[in-house]
Design a protein around this motif. Structure first.
Motif, short mmCIF file in Angstrom:
data_model
loop_
_atom_site.label_atom_id
_atom_site.label_comp_id
_atom_site.label_asym_id
_atom_site.label_seq_id
_atom_site.Cartn_x
_atom_site.Cartn_y
_atom_site.Cartn_z
N LEU A 284 0.88 -1.16 0.00
CA LEU A 284 0.00 0.00 0.00
C LEU A 284 0.92 1.21 0.00
O LEU A 284 1.59 1.49 0.98
CB LEU A 284 -0.89 -0.03 1.24
N LEU A 285 0.96 1.87 -1.15
CA LEU A 285 1.93 2.95 -1.31
C LEU A 285 1.22 4.26 -1.64
O LEU A 285 0.14 4.26 -2.24
CB LEU A 285 2.91 2.61 -2.44
N TYR A 286 1.85 5.35 -1.24
CA TYR A 286 1.25 6.66 -1.46
C TYR A 286 2.25 7.62 -2.10
O TYR A 286 3.41 7.66 -1.71
CB TYR A 286 0.80 7.26 -0.14
N ILE A 287 1.75 8.38 -3.06
CA ILE A 287 2.56 9.47 -3.60
C ILE A 287 2.07 10.75 -2.95
O ILE A 287 0.90 11.09 -3.06
CB ILE A 287 2.41 9.55 -5.12
N PRO A 288 2.96 11.44 -2.25
CA PRO A 288 2.55 12.66 -1.55
C PRO A 288 2.23 13.79 -2.54
O PRO A 288 2.61 13.73 -3.71
CB PRO A 288 3.77 13.03 -0.72
N GLU A 289 1.55 14.78 -2.01
CA GLU A 289 1.23 15.94 -2.83
C GLU A 289 2.42 16.89 -2.90
O GLU A 289 2.73 17.43 -3.94
CB GLU A 289 0.06 16.65 -2.17
N LYS A 290 3.05 17.06 -1.76
CA LYS A 290 4.16 18.01 -1.68
C LYS A 290 5.45 17.29 -1.30
O LYS A 290 5.42 16.34 -0.51
CB LYS A 290 3.86 19.05 -0.59
N ALA A 291 6.54 17.77 -1.85
CA ALA A 291 7.82 17.17 -1.50
C ALA A 291 8.12 17.44 -0.03
O ALA A 291 8.01 18.58 0.43
CB ALA A 291 8.92 17.76 -2.36
N PRO A 292 8.46 16.40 0.73
CA PRO A 292 8.78 16.62 2.13
C PRO A 292 10.11 17.37 2.25
O PRO A 292 10.96 17.29 1.37
CB PRO A 292 8.91 15.22 2.70
N TYR A 293 10.22 18.08 3.36
CA TYR A 293 11.45 18.79 3.62
C TYR A 293 12.61 17.80 3.64
O TYR A 293 12.48 16.71 4.18
CB TYR A 293 11.34 19.49 4.97
N GLY A 294 13.69 18.18 3.01
CA GLY A 294 14.88 17.32 3.13
C GLY A 294 15.01 16.23 2.10
O GLY A 294 15.92 15.43 2.16
N ILE A 295 14.09 16.19 1.14
CA ILE A 295 14.15 15.09 0.17
C ILE A 295 15.43 15.11 -0.66
O ILE A 295 15.85 14.10 -1.21
CB ILE A 295 12.90 15.07 -0.74
N LEU A 296 16.07 16.29 -0.73
CA LEU A 296 17.32 16.36 -1.49
C LEU A 296 18.56 16.21 -0.60
O LEU A 296 19.68 16.27 -1.07
CB LEU A 296 17.40 17.67 -2.27
N PHE A 297 18.32 16.02 0.70
CA PHE A 297 19.46 15.84 1.60
C PHE A 297 19.97 14.40 1.53
O PHE A 297 19.23 13.49 1.25
CB PHE A 297 19.08 16.13 3.06
N ARG A 298 21.22 14.29 1.82
CA ARG A 298 21.83 12.97 1.72
C ARG A 298 21.27 11.98 2.73
O ARG A 298 21.17 10.80 2.48
CB ARG A 298 23.35 13.09 1.89
#
Ligand code: ADP
Length: 636
Positions: A284-298
């Protein structure tokens, strides 16, 4: 039956030794393990009762009960599941049946457990983890379906042996009683128990109950409070992912999604499916509406939660999803993996690979379908996550074209806020056009003003506009449907046909002045040549095909690295009147100081056009001022 003493098998002794001396900071996982065993035992009884109703012994209210007795210092986990016979209990709680155990023990030896106590939790250690918090464990078990109350009592203080003896038990199933160590008594507090259950076992399908003491008004003596015990179910039991698609309401999805993602908005897209056959799992998977903070952090945590047979193994299983799909949240519940699966085991596990492949395909298909059928929504998705998906071009070689098909691009032919795709681009390519042209820039505006585009625009070639930080790294060397991606600010550009011939003739005509330019600027540039890019601007600087360009230099600096130095090529617009004038001056006096100064000015202009500073801004300003004075005086 008299009491018998049995030695533990060597492996068990080793495990027990680890448990007793464990420095692991999340010892509460013992409860997860016991509850999971109880849940399995109930599943087994439920299954067997389908063909053998005797198993039920008249009661079908499956449950797991937790009882804390502060006075006695004991915590008991009881179930009304399948139970164990004498033979079974000696085998089950005296040996280790798992194939992973040897690897586990070896990994622990290699890793030196004391330095890495968290390994214990990662391995999921089963029944024996009780000895992290208890110094004695008593198990009383009665096999379901037996005609009398005969049960078996197992007991150990983990000193290398255990005892078994006959006992009596009113109902079927197993009680595991933990005699808590002095400094682990906090697990006898109802709120602590509830917390742990909520954290690890909330989605267990069977109710986990506990008697909670409550104050109530006495019915005999009004106004007098008396204490009563009331059974309370602690877990929500909602294994949402195991329900049928139509059985789950949008509200339930939203609630569950918010619970697992810590997001405040509702999911943009739900992917719910079950695989059967070679690999059995529910996801059961979900695609969020907004990018969460930190998605580009290592250190962004990647991967859905992993459950094995409804038991939570970990919050983020990064082996289940490729990093370029890391925005996807949710649960994967496998029926094939062992409960004690370790992180190390997950890494090269065939089952995990199969799940990962299947999920990846499903997500990409879902996105592709969304792009087809719900384009507006897809655009919003792409604004948030296009940058992340793009990484897949590089990291998922085998799927790079389907990933490329998910990307939206602005181009010199799209209206503001409208997009094209690589596929559209290729379909609209000119006859004889071999490459896919792109320009990388900070913004669309900046790209459109670039002198490098002049001739592409003039001749009607479409150029993709790329504004993400990683575009240069990803696109260099990328091929889509056999067409190379080519940066318009790099390398040589030549248009077929008339253009090519003209350029050959001009190169001969301007050979003298071009050589002088090369010579004058030899410390600054790699080469000078005529340009096919330029129409209105007099000159520009380009990087050689394999060299790094200004965009890439920015990427290097953003990563805290100094980019390698590389000289650029100065390209000259033969159609610009400046060159006819310079050519005339050259033919008159090739050694003129004024001509040399103008060549340096030309280079400074090219630097400004690419977004850099003139080599020496003060000199540059002085030279321009001098030219202005001359021009004004001449016209006065
Ligand atoms: P695992 O549960 O991963 O097999 P454990 O060490 O936790 O490993 O348990 C060993 C075995 O003991 C189980 O496989 C099961 O056969 C038996 N067992 C443990 N707890 C129970 C229980 N509550 N009811 C019935 N059998 C149990």
């Amino acid at each position: 039956m008299t009491m018998q003493k049995h030695e533990f098998k060597t492996e068990v002794k080793q495990i027990l030794d680890l448990m007793i001396h464990s420095l692991y900071s999340h010892k509460e996982v013992f409860l997860r393990e016991l509850i999971s065993n109880s849940s399995d035992a109930i599943d087994k009884a439920r299954y067997e009762s389908l063909t053998n109703p005797d198993i039920m012994e008249g009661g079908a209210e499956w449950k797991i009960k937790i009882t804390a007795d502060k006075d006695a210092g004991t915590l008991t986990v009881s179930d009304n599941g399948i139970g164990m016979t004498e033979e079974e209990i000696i085998k089950a709680l005296g040996t280790i049946a798992h194939s992973g155990t040897k690897e586990f023990l070896k990994a622990l030896q290699d890793a030196k457990l004391n330095d890495n106590p968290e390994l214990i939790g990662q391995f999921g250690v089963g029944f024996y983890s009780s000895f992290m918090i208890a110094d004695k464990v008593t198990v009383i078990s009665r096999k379901a379906g037996s005609k009398d109350k005969k049960a078996i009592r197992w007991e150990s203080t983990a000193d290398g042996s255990f005892t078994v003896e006959a006992a009596e038990k009113e109902t079927r199933g197993t009680d595991v009683m933990l005699h808590m160590k002095e400094d682990e008594k906090k697990y006898l507090e109802p709120w602590e128990i509830k917390d742990v259950i909520k954290k690890y076992s909330d989605f267990i399908e069977h109710p986990i109950v506990m008697d909670i003491e409550k104050e109530q008004e006495s019915s005999l003596d009004k106004g007098k409070k008396i204490k009563v015990k009331e059974e309370e179910t602690i877990n929500s039991q909602k294994a949402l992912w195991l329900k049928g698609k139509d059985e789950i309401s949008q509200e339930e999805h939203n609630e569950f999604y918010r619970h697992i993602s810590h997001d405040f908005s509702d999911p943009a897209k739900i992917i719910h499916y079950r695989a059967e056959g070679t690999s059995e799992f529910a996801s059961l998977l979900y695609i969020p509406e907004k990018a969460p903070y930190g998605i580009l952090f290592r250190d962004y945590k990647i991967g859905p939660m992993l459950y094995v047979k409804r038991v939570k193994i970990m919050d983020n299983c990064e082996d289940l999803i490729p990093p370029y799909l890391r925005f996807v949240k949710g649960v994967v519940d496998s029926s094939d993996l062992p409960l004690n699966v370790s992180r190390e085991m997950l890494q090269n596990n065939r089952q995990v690979e199969v799940i990962k492949k299947s999920i990846t395909k499903k997500i990409l298909d879902t996105l592709s379908e969304m792009k087809q059928n719900d384009y507006e929504k897809y655009i919003s998705f792409h604004k948030e996550f296009g940058r992340v998906i793009k990484e897949g071009l590089h990291y998922d070689f085998s799927r790079r074209e389907s990933i490329a098909d998910l990307l939206l691009f602005e181009s010199t032919k799209t209206e503001p806020d409208k997009y094209t795709t690589m596929q559209n681009y290729v379909e609209g390519m000119k006859e004889k056009q071999e490459d896919i042209y792109y320009i990388s820039a900070q913004t669309r505006q900046e790209a459109l003003q670039s002198p490098y585009l002049e001739n592409f625009l003039d001749k009607g070639y479409e150029v993709l506009i790329m504004t993400d930080d990683i575009d240069e790294l990803l696109m260099a060397g990328f091929e889509y449907k056999g067409k190379k991606l080519k940066s318009v600010i790099k390398g040589d550009v030549s248009f077929e046909g008339k253009d090519k011939k003209e350029r050959e003739a001009e190169t001969k005509e301007f050979a003298g002045i071009i050589n002088l330019i090369k010579d004058t600027l030899r410390d600054d540039i790699k080469d000078a040549r005529l340009s096919s890019r330029l129409k209105d601007s007099p000159c520009c600087l380009v990087s050689d095909e394999g060299d790094i360009d200004p965009q890439m230099e920015k990427v290097f600096r953003a990563m805290g690295q100094e980019p390698p130095v590389s000289k650029r090529i100065l390209e000259i617009n033969a159609g610009h009147p400046l060159f006819s004038a310079m050519k005339a001056a050259y033919e008159k006096n090739a050694a003129s100081a004024e001509l040399a100064e103008n060549i340096k000015l030309l280079y400074d202009q090219a630097l400004i056009l690419e977004g850099s500073k003139p080599k020496n801004p003060a000199e540059f300003a002085k030279a321009v001022a001098r030219l202005m004075v001359a021009a004004i005086e001449k016209n006065a």
